[in-house]
Each structure stands twice: as structure tokens, then as C-alpha cells.
Design a protein around this motif. Structure first.
Motif, PDB file in Angstrom:
ATOM      1  N   ARG A  60       0.503  -1.163   0.419  1.00 33.56           N
ATOM      2  CA  ARG A  60       0.082  -0.382  -0.319  1.00 33.56           C
ATOM      3  C   ARG A  60       0.753   1.581  -0.419  1.00 33.56           C
ATOM      4  N   LEU A  61       0.277   2.604  -0.028  1.00 31.51           N
ATOM      5  CA  LEU A  61       1.015   3.654  -0.295  1.00 31.51           C
ATOM      6  C   LEU A  61       1.197   4.087   1.479  1.00 31.51           C
ATOM      7  N   THR A  62       1.972   4.882   1.539  1.00 34.96           N
ATOM      8  CA  THR A  62       2.682   5.225   2.775  1.00 34.96           C
ATOM      9  C   THR A  62       2.910   6.396   3.179  1.00 34.96           C
ATOM     10  N   SER A  63       3.266   7.135   1.892  1.00 37.84           N
ATOM     11  CA  SER A  63       3.226   8.418   1.708  1.00 37.84           C
ATOM     12  C   SER A  63       2.531   9.385   0.723  1.00 37.84           C
ATOM     13  N   PRO A  64       2.774  10.789   0.915  1.00 38.45           N
ATOM     14  CA  PRO A  64       1.522  11.506  -0.257  1.00 38.45           C
ATOM     15  C   PRO A  64       2.807  12.117  -1.881  1.00 38.45           C
ATOM     16  N   LEU A  65       1.779  11.460  -2.265  1.00 39.80           N
ATOM     17  CA  LEU A  65       3.298  11.571  -3.926  1.00 39.80           C
ATOM     18  C   LEU A  65       2.137  13.118  -4.910  1.00 39.80           C
ATOM     19  N   VAL A  66       3.018  14.088  -4.960  1.00 40.38           N
ATOM     20  CA  VAL A  66       3.251  14.576  -5.889  1.00 40.38           C
ATOM     21  C   VAL A  66       4.108  14.854  -7.308  1.00 40.38           C
ATOM     22  N   ARG A  67       3.513  15.808  -8.539  1.00 41.66           N
ATOM     23  CA  ARG A  67       3.998  14.837  -9.530  1.00 41.66           C
ATOM     24  C   ARG A  67       5.091  16.296 -10.213  1.00 41.66           C
ATOM     25  N   ASP A  68       6.329  16.099 -10.021  1.00 38.15           N
ATOM     26  CA  ASP A  68       7.330  17.290  -9.929  1.00 38.15           C
ATOM     27  C   ASP A  68       7.411  17.970 -11.645  1.00 38.15           C
ATOM     28  N   GLU A  69       8.038  18.383 -11.604  1.00 39.07           N
ATOM     29  CA  GLU A  69       8.666  19.072 -13.147  1.00 39.07           C
ATOM     30  C   GLU A  69       8.920  19.261 -14.129  1.00 39.07           C
ATOM     31  N   GLY A  70       9.225  17.333 -13.900  1.00 37.31           N
ATOM     32  CA  GLY A  70       9.730  16.238 -15.056  1.00 37.31           C
ATOM     33  C   GLY A  70       8.733  15.305 -15.102  1.00 37.31           C
ATOM     34  N   VAL A 429      -3.900   2.269  -2.773  1.00 36.32           N
ATOM     35  CA  VAL A 429      -2.824   1.698  -3.103  1.00 36.32           C
ATOM     36  C   VAL A 429      -2.485   2.809  -4.407  1.00 36.32           C
ATOM     37  N   LEU A 430      -1.345   2.633  -5.258  1.00 37.55           N
ATOM     38  CA  LEU A 430      -1.699   3.305  -6.596  1.00 37.55           C
ATOM     39  C   LEU A 430      -2.248   2.474  -7.646  1.00 37.55           C
ATOM     40  N   SER A 431      -3.292   2.679  -7.635  1.00 43.12           N
ATOM     41  CA  SER A 431      -3.755   1.888  -8.674  1.00 43.12           C
ATOM     42  C   SER A 431      -4.017   3.073 -10.177  1.00 43.12           C
ATOM     43  N   GLU A 432      -4.408   1.882 -10.967  1.00 38.14           N
ATOM     44  CA  GLU A 432      -4.126   2.646 -12.786  1.00 38.14           C
ATOM     45  C   GLU A 432      -4.494   4.256 -12.797  1.00 38.14           C
ATOM     46  N   THR A 433      -5.904   4.566 -11.994  1.00 34.25           N
ATOM     47  CA  THR A 433      -5.625   5.841 -12.326  1.00 34.25           C
ATOM     48  C   THR A 433      -5.319   7.422 -11.230  1.00 34.25           C
ATOM     49  N   ALA A 434      -4.931   6.310 -10.231  1.00 31.32           N
ATOM     50  CA  ALA A 434      -3.794   7.174  -9.224  1.00 31.32           C
ATOM     51  C   ALA A 434      -2.857   7.887 -10.431  1.00 31.32           C
ATOM     52  N   GLY A 598     -17.952  -9.506 -16.682  1.00 29.44           N
ATOM     53  CA  GLY A 598     -17.950 -10.205 -15.935  1.00 29.44           C
ATOM     54  C   GLY A 598     -16.906 -10.886 -14.884  1.00 29.44           C
ATOM     55  N   ARG A 599     -17.036 -10.512 -13.701  1.00 29.38           N
ATOM     56  CA  ARG A 599     -15.856 -11.117 -12.348  1.00 29.38           C
ATOM     57  C   ARG A 599     -15.810 -12.411 -12.326  1.00 29.38           C
ATOM     58  N   VAL A 600     -14.828 -12.984 -11.707  1.00 27.46           N
ATOM     59  CA  VAL A 600     -14.239 -14.513 -10.831  1.00 27.46           C
ATOM     60  C   VAL A 600     -14.202 -14.161  -9.927  1.00 27.46           C
ATOM     61  N   VAL A 601     -13.967 -15.429  -9.453  1.00 29.46           N
ATOM     62  CA  VAL A 601     -14.489 -15.595  -7.874  1.00 29.46           C
ATOM     63  C   VAL A 601     -12.230 -14.848  -7.205  1.00 29.46           C
ATOM     64  N   ALA A 602     -11.081 -15.300  -7.917  1.00 29.26           N
ATOM     65  CA  ALA A 602     -10.434 -14.497  -7.350  1.00 29.26           C
ATOM     66  C   ALA A 602      -9.716 -13.396  -7.042  1.00 29.26           C
ATOM     67  N   GLN A 603     -10.441 -12.585  -8.057  1.00 28.37           N
ATOM     68  CA  GLN A 603     -10.020 -10.244  -8.403  1.00 28.37           C
ATOM     69  C   GLN A 603     -11.623 -10.139  -7.610  1.00 28.37           C
ATOM     70  N   TYR A 604     -11.334  -8.171  -7.250  1.00 32.10           N
ATOM     71  CA  TYR A 604     -12.632  -8.556  -7.150  1.00 32.10           C
ATOM     72  C   TYR A 604     -12.890  -6.765  -8.119  1.00 32.10           C
ATOM     73  N   GLN A 605     -13.663  -6.493  -8.678  1.00 32.70           N
ATOM     74  CA  GLN A 605     -14.111  -5.415  -8.989  1.00 32.70           C
ATOM     75  C   GLN A 605     -13.126  -4.486 -10.335  1.00 32.70           C
ATOM     76  N   SER A 606     -12.488  -3.913  -9.933  1.00 33.05           N
ATOM     77  CA  SER A 606     -11.320  -3.254 -11.146  1.00 33.05           C
ATOM     78  C   SER A 606     -10.014  -3.863 -10.444  1.00 33.05           C
ATOM     79  N   GLY A 607      -9.612  -4.459  -9.682  1.00 31.92           N
ATOM     80  CA  GLY A 607      -8.649  -6.006  -9.016  1.00 31.92           C
ATOM     81  C   GLY A 607      -7.434  -4.886  -8.666  1.00 31.92           C
ATOM     82  N   ALA A 608      -7.426  -3.277  -8.411  1.00 34.24           N
ATOM     83  CA  ALA A 608      -6.290  -2.758  -7.497  1.00 34.24           C
ATOM     84  C   ALA A 608      -6.539  -2.668  -6.764  1.00 34.24           C
ATOM     85  N   GLN A 609      -6.776  -4.063  -5.616  1.00 34.31           N
ATOM     86  CA  GLN A 609      -6.504  -3.926  -4.447  1.00 34.31           C
ATOM     87  C   GLN A 609      -5.952  -5.874  -4.588  1.00 34.31           C
TER      88      GLN A 609
END
Length: 708
Positions: A60-70, A429-434, A598-609
């Protein structure tokens, strides 16, 4: 030192299974059975058993993240991250107006967080542009339920009633994989002599448990329901006394159904006339029966009408508002029910009040201490909001959602997100959208915070904090409090969840989803309370529990709805006349095959977790394309060969999984993965005109072979 055992609830699906959490000396958390909770009685699926794995610091994420100039996301302090979000939101509002600010929530947020997010959008930002991913879950069932019954609650009865019914028709649900602990209720149904009918284009693990499996062509559930109602009428099985005494609008609904004779329905659906007749017999002959729908019939551009047709079948046969009978919806997301009741939906205020109702606005505004006229009106629905990103909506605050994977026409949605002036994401977590955000805030998870959720039965539950979050993690409530203060609103955004819930009680009082008689103490003592649960009248001449004066009587909650009357002005349920129409995109010569997802038993929604849990990934490591042997033979594909699925919106590639458990004219893809195998690259965002639900469950595609 002995570890403390905390009884709580699973973070995943709408069963909200009971579990116990025990911190271990090495910093891990043990998940164990909690046999006293009636929904799962100790049973947990693989996702529930491994839920604590996502609590690990390396996951999991443990610190805020910001996008730098690069253009790189780098660690930052909380003050730097919050200051940047507030500055960007303020700049956008000043330059383009409040509706240039968007807010997108999630069905996994607790009631307290969903409530506060809606309040933040309307009071602090002043924007109408807020919706949440629950729009993709059961909004069509909600719209149909409100039309028919005057009220939407997923199940109007507890799960424990299912085994006692005479017959259950399960439409478009593979609950053996999506919510496995619930399967025992259907197994007990059959053990008790009841029957189970499963309607699904695939012979799923759930369908294999059924007494009768119907496999209609995707997108034809509406015609199927109308054909069954036609036979009910033709065979003289209508409960005339019930229709006369407890319903309205029957004649128009009857006329619409009579236009769908069995042979016509057979041609549309592929379900034979003998199967239709057998279904009617099995449903009508017992004293009690139920229809339960899930995403299959709901995620269609005619989902509201489709659910309405199944409700009409229940009403015509006297199956709604009677013991062990009725229509219900199997909610998907963990707090999909509560998440839409308290204000993060585009057109709603807390208590399931309508945002365009002057009385509702006045009530909530008084609780919030603002002028009712200051509250914005209804905004865009979820997909329409996402589609407006980068044009009308310039900055977005997103919580607990991953639309880059989960939204229809996902490549387009990803493009719109990339075009934003500014994106802030709160996630664990750092999801694909995050990963596309300008600022990412790491927030607490289910085991690290206290809050309430509302499961698929309408049972309000208390999730308890079991462990202390790592340093550097804050709750969503703390985030909204800090942002509100930076944007000039110093009061009204507490960080204590119980304090928020006390305000939610007042805001919901008198609404359709009335939580005013529910307290944290009751939830802890009673293992959940069913809404509506209004505050009791004072028994000693005082006022009521909300005023803090007097000794109120205790309302028991409402496990079973509609037994005496429906929630309409005259107490009668409403038939809504509906007719079959085609899906928005029928197959043609260029795209001759139907895709369903649809879904499969071992994953949930977008799978981010879940995609971060080794045991679950071992069971379901990636996407696949399920297709019938005849279709595979025409394509020249063997088991495991890469297959391209192409729609008018894009292309996805995944290994072939060949099985005769699917119709020859249909392919299936699970939607948990990003990248090349992203199923939602293909799906159609055509919207239901009432619910604004996209048509995830049916679109036209073609298949192509791919060199390995």
C-alpha cells in the motif's frame, strides 16, 4: 501480551461478511472466522481470507505523492500535497466556475465518508458535478424499484428468507464466484424442497447448482421476462385479488406483455417455449417465490425497463410484499447500498432525498447550516461526468475508484483523465487511475478506521478499527477536513466518524433511507440494524433521541419491507408497462459476435487491491476470452492461444479459454485487468435513459487470431 480480537466486516462485496481480526507480533494481521454473524456464519471466500494482505507496507501507499516538473510522482509532505490540491481546486473555481470542479466517489466508501464527500462537493466546492462508481452497479434496479415500490433497497428481506421460499429465479448473477458465502442460502433452498432457476448466457458455477438453467442471448432479458408474464396471463396464473387490492396500472402492463407471445420470445432470446412454460410452472406453483437480479439484466441501455419487467412478473403473481416472496437486487460493491443513500450520487441528498425536492433541500441545508438556495442542482451521471473531463470539468477529486479499468469505453475515459488540468486521487494503493494523478494521498483502509456500511439486505453495520495505520497515513475524513479548511470552510467537517454519523442521522431523518434511530452503540450490540429505522417517540414526555432530551422508544429497524403497504402515496405498487427493444449495438457483418463481461472468484472489481495479493493472483493471474468450441474452430484458435477481441471502441487481447458452457454466439471477458487485456476498452457506454447505467453486458465484437 495477548492480542486483541476485533470483530468487523470484510472490505469487499455487499455481503459484508463478518470476520475477526487479530494483530500479530510481527505486524501482520490474522483474519479468522466469525460464526455469529448471520450473513456468512463464519464462511469467507478467498478474497475475505486474504484481505489483510493489502495492509502490508510493501503493498500500500505510505506517503503522499506529487508530480514534479519532470512529470514524475515523488514523495511529499502532507502539507505540500494538501496545499497543492486546495490551490488547484481554488484556481479552477475562480477561473472557470464551480461546475468546472468534478468529484468522483466510490461504492467502497463508508457511509460517513460518502456523506462527507457529498457535503464537501456541494458546500465547500459549490459544484453539482459529483457522482460515483456505484452508478455502474445497481442504478437500474434502484430506478425500477422506485418506480414500482416507491423505495429502493437491494433486498427488501433478509438473506435468511431465501431458503424458506418455494422458488427463486436468479437473473444475471454468478454469485458462486462474486459472493461465494451466499451460495449456502440457495443450497439450503433446494435442500428444503424449493427450486432454483438461473438465467445466464453462460453455464456458470452458479448455473450448475440450478434445477433449471436458461441461457438467453445477452441483452434479451427484457423479452424473456415479458414472455413469462404473457404465459402467466394466458395460463390463468394471475393473482387477481392481489392485483386488485395492492397494485395499480395492471391493464397497460398486461397489454404490453400480451404482445410478447412465447414463439416470438423464443426467436429473440433463444430460450425454447417448453423451457418458458416450465419456468412459469416452477415459479407459480409454490406458495412463495422470489426474483433476484444482478448486473446481467441491469447493466444494459434498457436496464430499468428490464428490471421493471421482472418486477411486473412478481406483482402479477402476488409475489411482492408477502412473506418469503418478492423482488430483490443483489448489490455488488461493499457499500453500494449505503454509498448512494447519503449524497455522493449526482441527484441525491442524504437519506435518499431527491436533490431537486425543495423540502429535501431545506431539511438538509438546515442540518448543514447553509442556505438551501446555495446548494447546486443535480449534475452529470458517472459516465457523463467522466466524458466531460478536460472540457467542461477541468479539475477532479477522486476517491476509492479506478475508472481507467472499470469504466466503459475505458481508453476514451483514460484519455479524458489525461486531459484534465488537475487530478487528485485518494487511495490505499497506486491504482492505474492514481498513477495518472498530479497528487495522490495515501488513506486508511477498512481495518485501520471505524465506520458504517450498509449491506445488500439494507442492514447497517459497524466496521471497527482493529489496528493503527502506519505513519504518514490519514483518513478520507481528515483529508476532507483539511481541504475544507484550506478552501475557507473551517467548521462542519469533523474527522471523528461517530460525530459524522450523528450528523448523518439528523440529515437522513424523515427521508426514505432513515437512519435516525441507529447509533454506533446499537450497531455494536445488535450486529446491525435494518433501515428504515426512524428515531423513536419519547416515552416520557421528552423530545427524541436526536434532540438529546427525553427517553426515546427504540424502533427495531425494518428487516422486511412492504408487508403492509408499499412506499407509494396510496400504498399500492405500480405496474410499469414495458416492451422489448434491441441492445444499443447489435451484431452485424463487421462485428458478428456478442461480448459480455463479468467477474471471477479470485479478483474483485478493477483488481486494484486483489491483484496485489499473491494467493489471488495465483488463482486468477490474468484476463482471458471465453468462447465456444464452434466459434474457436471457425477462428482457428486453440486453448491458450492469444485472441484479439475488437469492438468499435478498441481492441483487447487475451488467451482463449474454450468451453461449451457459453453460447456459440457470445464471448465472455472478466474486467479486472488493465493493459492489453482490458475488457472495458471494448464495452459500450450507451446509457439507460432513466438510470444512466452504461451497457456493459452486451456489445458487438469480432475476433481475430494473434501471433504468439
Amino acid at each position: 501480551m495477548q492480542s486483541t480480537v476485533t470483530p468487523t466486516h470484510c472490505p469487499y462485496c455487499a455481503l459484508q461478511c463478518g470476520m475477526n481480526l487479530t494483530p500479530a507480533p510481527d505486524g501482520t494481521v490474522e483474519v479468522s472466522e466469525r460464526a455469529d454473524f448471520p450473513v456468512n456464519r463464519g464462511a469467507l471466500c478467498g478474497k475475505g481470507r486474504t484481505a489483510a494482505a493489502v495492509l502490508a507496507p510493501g503493498v500500500r501507499l505510505t506517503s503522499p505523492l506529487v508530480r514534479d516538473e519532470g512529470g514524475t510522482l515523488v514523495s511529499a509532505s502532507w502539507d505540500e500535497a494538501l496545499d497543492r490540491i486546495a490551490a488547484e481546486l481554488g484556481r479552477t473555481r475562480a477561473e472557470y466556475g464551480p461546475d468546472a470542479l468534478g468529484v468522483f466517489g466510490g461504492g467502497g466508501l463508508t457511509n460517513e465518508k460518502a456523506y462527507t464527500l457529498g457535503k464537501f462537493a456541494r458546500v465547500v466546492l459549490g459544484t453539482s458535478q459529483i457522482d460515483y462508481n456505484g452508478r455502474f452497479c445497481m442504478s437500474s434496479a434502484a430506478a425500477a424499484g422506485i418506480k414500482a415500490f416507491g423505495l429502493d433497497r437491494g433486498l427488501p428481506f433478509p438473506l435468511e428468507d431465501i431458503p424458506k421460499s418455494g422458488c427463486v429465479i436468479l437473473v444475471g448473477s454468478n454469485l458462486a464466484e462474486t459472493m461465494p458465502p451466499s451460495l449456502r442460502f440457495f443450497t439450503e433452498l433446494r435442500e428444503n424442497g424449493g427450486t432454483l432457476i438461473v438465467i445466464d448466457p453462460r453455464r456458470t458455477r452458479t448455473a450448475e447448482q440450478a434445477d433449471l438453467h436458461l441461457a438467453p442471448r445477452p441483452g434479451t432479458d427484457l423479452a424473456l421476462a415479458l414472455g413469462l408474464l404473457h404465459l402467466v396471463i394466458a395460463e390463468g396464473r394471475v393473482d387477481e385479488e392481489y392485483v386488485r387490492e395492492r397494485t395499480a396500472g395492471w391493464e397497460d402492463a398486461r397489454a404490453a406483455a400480451m404482445a410478447h407471445w412465447p414463439e416470438y420470445v423464443e426467436r429473440i432470446t433463444g430460450v425454447s417455449v417448453p423451457q418458458l412454460r416450465r419456468t412459469v410452472r416452477m415459479f407459480c406453483e409454490p406458495e412463495s417465490a422470489m426474483v433476484l437480479t444482478a448486473r446481467g439484466p441491469e447493466q444494459q441501455s434498457k436496464g430499468t425497463d428490464t428490471v421493471g419487467a421482472w418486477i411486473n412478473l412478481c406483482l402479477a403473481t402476488g409475489r411482492a410484499g408477502r412473506p418469503l416472496s418478492g423482488y430483490g437486487c443483489l448489490t455488488g460493491q461493499g457499500n453500494g447500498q449505503g454509498g448512494r443513500e447519503h449524497g455522493q450520487k449526482a441527484d441525491q441528498l442524504p437519506g435518499y432525498r431527491k436533490l431537486d425536492d425543495p423540502a429535501a433541500r431545506a431539511h438538509v441545508a438546515e442540518v448543514w447550516g447553509v442556505d438551501p438556495d446555495s446548494l447546486p442542482g443535480p449534475g452529470r451521471s458517472a459516465y457523463e461526468l467522466l466524458d466531460a473531463l478536460g472540457s467542461d470539468i477541468r479539475s477532479l477529486l477522486l476517491m476509492a475508484s479506478n475508472p481507467v479499468v472499470s469504466a466503459p469505453r475505458a481508453a476514451h475515459v483514460e484519455e479524458r483523465i489525461r486531459s484534465l488540468d488537475f487530478l487528485a486521487v485518494c487511495d490505499v494503493v497506486l491504482s492505474e487511475t492514481a498513477a495518472l494523478a498530479d497528487v495522490v494521498l495515501p488513506v486508511t483502509q477498512w481495518a485501520e478506521e471505524t465506520g458504517t456500511t450498509t449491506n445488500l439486505e439494507g442492514r447497517v453495520l459497524l466496521r471497527r478499527r482493529a489496528i493503527t495505520p502506519p505513519d504518514g497515513i490519514r483518513s478520507d475524513l481528515e483529508v476532507l477536513h483539511e481541504l475544507a479548511a484550506r478552501l475557507g470552510v473551517e467548521k462542519g467537517f469533523p474527522t471523528d466518524p461517530e460525530e459524522v454519523f450523528e450528523e448523518l442521522r439528523r440529515a437522513s431523518a424523515g427521508g426514505a433511507a432513515d437512519y435516525s434511530g441507529i447509533t454506533y452503540r446499537r450497531l455494536a450490540e445488535e450486529d446491525g440494524v435494518f433501515w428504515p429505522c426512524p428515531v423513536g417517540e419519547a416515552a416520557d414526555g421528552g423530545e427524541d433521541a436526536l434532540s438529546g432530551e427525553g427517553t426515546p422508544t427504540v424502533h427495531p429497524g425494518t428487516p422486511r419491507l412492504f408487508l403492509d403497504r408499499f412506499a407509494t402515496p396510496d400504498g399500492r405498487a405500480r405496474f410499469v408497462p414495458v416492451s422489448h427493444r434491441a441492445i444499443a449495438e447489435e451484431p452485424d457483418d463487421e462485428y458478428p459476435v456478442l461480448l459480455t463481461t463479468g467477474r471471477v472468484v479470485a479478483q474483485y472489481q478493477s483488481g486494484a487491491q486483489t491483484r496485489r495479493v499473491a494467493e489471488l493472483n495465483a488463482a486468477a493471474p490474468g484476463p482471458f476470452v471465453e468462447l465456444h468450441p464452434r466459434l474457436a474452430a471457425r477462428l482457428g484458435a486453440a486453448e491458450g492461444d492469444p485472441v484479439a477481441v475488437v469492438s468499435r471502441r478498441g481492441r483487447a487481447v487475451a488467451p482463449a479459454r474454450i468451453t461449451d458452457a457459453i453460447r456459440p454466439d457470445t464471448v465472455f471477458m472478466p474486467f479486472h485487468w488493465p493493459g492489453e487485456g482490458r475488457a472495458n476498452t471494448l464495452t459500450n457506454p450507451a446509457l439507460d435513459p432513466t438510470s444512466r447505467m452504461p451497457e456493459f453486458k452486451a456489445c458487438a465484437v469480432r475476433l481475430e487470431t494473434v501471433e504468439a
